[in-house]
Write a protein that holds these residues in place. Structure first.
Motif, PDB file in Angstrom:
ATOM      1  N   LYS A  79      -7.154   7.270 -20.810  1.00  0.00           N
ATOM      2  CA  LYS A  79      -7.206   8.325 -21.830  1.00  0.00           C
ATOM      3  C   LYS A  79      -7.451   9.686 -21.185  1.00  0.00           C
ATOM      4  CE  LYS A  79      -8.758   5.533 -25.743  1.00  0.00           C
ATOM      5  NZ  LYS A  79      -9.851   5.254 -26.677  1.00  0.00           N
ATOM      6  N   THR A  80      -8.330   9.716 -20.201  1.00  0.00           N
ATOM      7  CA  THR A  80      -8.618  10.966 -19.488  1.00  0.00           C
ATOM      8  C   THR A  80      -7.367  11.487 -18.792  1.00  0.00           C
ATOM      9  OG1 THR A  80     -10.926  10.317 -19.149  1.00  0.00           O
ATOM     10  CG2 THR A  80     -10.047  12.020 -17.688  1.00  0.00           C
ATOM     11  N   LEU A  81      -6.649  10.603 -18.129  1.00  0.00           N
ATOM     12  CA  LEU A  81      -5.444  11.019 -17.420  1.00  0.00           C
ATOM     13  C   LEU A  81      -4.337  11.453 -18.389  1.00  0.00           C
ATOM     14  CD1 LEU A  81      -5.455   8.300 -14.639  1.00  0.00           C
ATOM     15  CD2 LEU A  81      -5.960  10.735 -14.350  1.00  0.00           C
TER      16      LEU A  81
ATOM     17  N   ASN B 239       0.793  -1.230   0.000  1.00  0.00           N
ATOM     18  CA  ASN B 239       0.000   0.000   0.000  1.00  0.00           C
ATOM     19  C   ASN B 239       0.827   1.281   0.000  1.00  0.00           C
ATOM     20  OD1 ASN B 239      -2.452  -1.413   0.063  1.00  0.00           O
ATOM     21  ND2 ASN B 239      -2.245  -1.712   2.264  1.00  0.00           N
ATOM     22  N   TRP B 240       2.111   1.216  -0.263  1.00  0.00           N
ATOM     23  CA  TRP B 240       2.933   2.416  -0.179  1.00  0.00           C
ATOM     24  C   TRP B 240       2.525   3.466  -1.202  1.00  0.00           C
ATOM     25  CZ3 TRP B 240       5.899   4.476  -4.020  1.00  0.00           C
ATOM     26  CH2 TRP B 240       6.197   3.656  -5.105  1.00  0.00           C
ATOM     27  N   SER B 241       2.114   3.044  -2.405  1.00  0.00           N
ATOM     28  CA  SER B 241       1.752   4.034  -3.418  1.00  0.00           C
ATOM     29  C   SER B 241       0.460   4.758  -3.041  1.00  0.00           C
ATOM     30  CB  SER B 241       1.635   3.400  -4.799  1.00  0.00           C
ATOM     31  OG  SER B 241       0.658   2.394  -4.811  1.00  0.00           O
ATOM     32  N   HIS B 242      -0.465   4.045  -2.426  1.00  0.00           N
ATOM     33  CA  HIS B 242      -1.692   4.682  -1.938  1.00  0.00           C
ATOM     34  C   HIS B 242      -1.334   5.722  -0.874  1.00  0.00           C
ATOM     35  CE1 HIS B 242      -5.834   5.176  -0.706  1.00  0.00           C
ATOM     36  NE2 HIS B 242      -5.440   4.994   0.545  1.00  0.00           N
ATOM     37  N   GLU B 243      -0.409   5.372  -0.016  1.00  0.00           N
ATOM     38  CA  GLU B 243       0.034   6.282   1.033  1.00  0.00           C
ATOM     39  C   GLU B 243       0.659   7.545   0.433  1.00  0.00           C
ATOM     40  OE1 GLU B 243       0.621   7.636   4.915  1.00  0.00           O
ATOM     41  OE2 GLU B 243      -0.529   5.922   4.229  1.00  0.00           O
TER      42      GLU B 243
ATOM     43  N   GLY C 118     -10.245  12.480  -4.590  1.00  0.00           N
ATOM     44  CA  GLY C 118     -10.838  11.997  -5.825  1.00  0.00           C
ATOM     45  C   GLY C 118     -10.396  12.716  -7.078  1.00  0.00           C
ATOM     46  N   VAL C 119      -9.314  13.481  -7.003  1.00  0.00           N
ATOM     47  CA  VAL C 119      -8.890  14.269  -8.165  1.00  0.00           C
ATOM     48  C   VAL C 119      -8.635  13.387  -9.381  1.00  0.00           C
ATOM     49  CG1 VAL C 119      -6.445  14.277  -7.516  1.00  0.00           C
ATOM     50  CG2 VAL C 119      -7.327  16.047  -9.018  1.00  0.00           C
ATOM     51  N   PHE C 120      -8.105  12.195  -9.195  1.00  0.00           N
ATOM     52  CA  PHE C 120      -7.768  11.343 -10.327  1.00  0.00           C
ATOM     53  C   PHE C 120      -8.953  10.536 -10.857  1.00  0.00           C
ATOM     54  CE2 PHE C 120      -3.656  11.763  -8.047  1.00  0.00           C
ATOM     55  CZ  PHE C 120      -2.996  12.479  -9.027  1.00  0.00           C
ATOM     56  N   THR C 121     -10.096  10.640 -10.209  1.00  0.00           N
ATOM     57  CA  THR C 121     -11.273   9.899 -10.664  1.00  0.00           C
ATOM     58  C   THR C 121     -12.199  10.737 -11.541  1.00  0.00           C
ATOM     59  OG1 THR C 121     -12.486  10.453  -8.652  1.00  0.00           O
ATOM     60  CG2 THR C 121     -11.247   8.376  -8.647  1.00  0.00           C
ATOM     61  N   SER C 122     -11.896  12.010 -11.689  1.00  0.00           N
ATOM     62  CA  SER C 122     -12.723  12.875 -12.528  1.00  0.00           C
ATOM     63  C   SER C 122     -12.686  12.397 -13.975  1.00  0.00           C
ATOM     64  CB  SER C 122     -12.210  14.316 -12.458  1.00  0.00           C
ATOM     65  OG  SER C 122     -12.901  15.130 -13.378  1.00  0.00           O
TER      66      SER C 122
ATOM     67  N   SER D 258       6.231  19.263 -10.312  1.00  0.00           N
ATOM     68  CA  SER D 258       5.575  18.567  -9.200  1.00  0.00           C
ATOM     69  C   SER D 258       4.220  18.016  -9.612  1.00  0.00           C
ATOM     70  CB  SER D 258       5.406  19.510  -8.005  1.00  0.00           C
ATOM     71  OG  SER D 258       6.655  19.860  -7.482  1.00  0.00           O
ATOM     72  N   ALA D 259       3.443  18.830 -10.314  1.00  0.00           N
ATOM     73  CA  ALA D 259       2.111  18.399 -10.757  1.00  0.00           C
ATOM     74  C   ALA D 259       2.211  17.265 -11.768  1.00  0.00           C
ATOM     75  CB  ALA D 259       1.349  19.578 -11.355  1.00  0.00           C
ATOM     76  N   MET D 260       3.097  17.404 -12.739  1.00  0.00           N
ATOM     77  CA  MET D 260       3.254  16.362 -13.758  1.00  0.00           C
ATOM     78  C   MET D 260       3.799  15.078 -13.143  1.00  0.00           C
ATOM     79  SD  MET D 260       2.645  15.728 -16.948  1.00  0.00           S
ATOM     80  CE  MET D 260       2.579  17.237 -17.880  1.00  0.00           C
ATOM     81  N   SER D 261       4.701  15.201 -12.198  1.00  0.00           N
ATOM     82  CA  SER D 261       5.253  14.019 -11.533  1.00  0.00           C
ATOM     83  C   SER D 261       4.173  13.251 -10.782  1.00  0.00           C
ATOM     84  CB  SER D 261       6.365  14.413 -10.563  1.00  0.00           C
ATOM     85  OG  SER D 261       7.481  14.874 -11.268  1.00  0.00           O
ATOM     86  N   MET D 262       3.303  13.978 -10.099  1.00  0.00           N
ATOM     87  CA  MET D 262       2.232  13.306  -9.356  1.00  0.00           C
ATOM     88  C   MET D 262       1.266  12.617 -10.311  1.00  0.00           C
ATOM     89  SD  MET D 262       1.066  12.330  -6.485  1.00  0.00           S
ATOM     90  CE  MET D 262       1.882  13.287  -5.235  1.00  0.00           C
ATOM     91  N   LEU D 263       0.956  13.248 -11.414  1.00  0.00           N
ATOM     92  CA  LEU D 263       0.062  12.651 -12.404  1.00  0.00           C
ATOM     93  C   LEU D 263       0.695  11.392 -13.001  1.00  0.00           C
ATOM     94  CD1 LEU D 263      -2.516  12.639 -14.065  1.00  0.00           C
ATOM     95  CD2 LEU D 263      -1.480  14.365 -15.564  1.00  0.00           C
ATOM     96  N   ASN D 264       1.953  11.469 -13.387  1.00  0.00           N
ATOM     97  CA  ASN D 264       2.649  10.301 -13.920  1.00  0.00           C
ATOM     98  C   ASN D 264       2.762   9.192 -12.884  1.00  0.00           C
ATOM     99  OD1 ASN D 264       3.250  10.920 -16.657  1.00  0.00           O
ATOM    100  ND2 ASN D 264       4.773  12.385 -15.941  1.00  0.00           N
ATOM    101  N   PHE D 265       3.035   9.556 -11.649  1.00  0.00           N
ATOM    102  CA  PHE D 265       3.121   8.579 -10.569  1.00  0.00           C
ATOM    103  C   PHE D 265       1.802   7.819 -10.447  1.00  0.00           C
ATOM    104  CE2 PHE D 265       2.256   7.535  -6.120  1.00  0.00           C
ATOM    105  CZ  PHE D 265       3.313   6.688  -5.841  1.00  0.00           C
ATOM    106  N   TYR D 266       0.696   8.560 -10.458  1.00  0.00           N
ATOM    107  CA  TYR D 266      -0.605   7.913 -10.324  1.00  0.00           C
ATOM    108  C   TYR D 266      -0.879   6.976 -11.494  1.00  0.00           C
ATOM    109  CZ  TYR D 266      -5.480   6.977  -9.586  1.00  0.00           C
ATOM    110  OH  TYR D 266      -6.658   6.331  -9.385  1.00  0.00           O
TER     111      TYR D 266
END
Length: 96
Positions: A78-80, A8-12, A25-29, A56-64
């Motif tokens: 596709k949305t992401l 669960n480290w990535s969820h953390e 829920g930002v990534f569920t839009s 920072s923003a792009m890294s978090m999006l790519n990480f997710y």
């Protein structure tokens, strides 16, 4: 680190990032613009990030995207991916 901690480290990281305070829920839009705007806002208001707001923003999006892997539906992937282009536009970067 126990097995459940490893699992669960990535969820953390997503929930408690040291760099960004993400909206729930930002990534569920289903709207890439909403995702990009939320990430941009989080990155610009964070005083803990170590890089530029864009990185920072792009890294978090790519990480997710990377950590969700096969658990993402094709539509959500596709949305992401479209959110990356929106994020580039928001920060005045050239879209690919």
């Amino acid at each position: 680190m126990t097995r459940s901690q490893k699992k669960n480290w990535s969820h953390e990281v997503t929930e408690n990032s040291d760099a960004l305070d993400l909206e729930n829920g930002v990534f569920t839009s289903q709207d890439p613009k909403v995702i990009a705007d939320s990430l941009k806002h989080s990155a610009e208001t964070s005083d803990r990030r170590k890089s530029s707001p864009f990185r920072s923003a792009m890294s978090m999006l790519n990480f997710y995207i990377d950590r969700a892997g096969s658990h993402l539906s094709e539509q959500q992937r596709k949305t992401l991916e479209a959110a990356k282009d929106e994020l580039r536009k928001d920060f005045g970067r050239d879209a690919k």
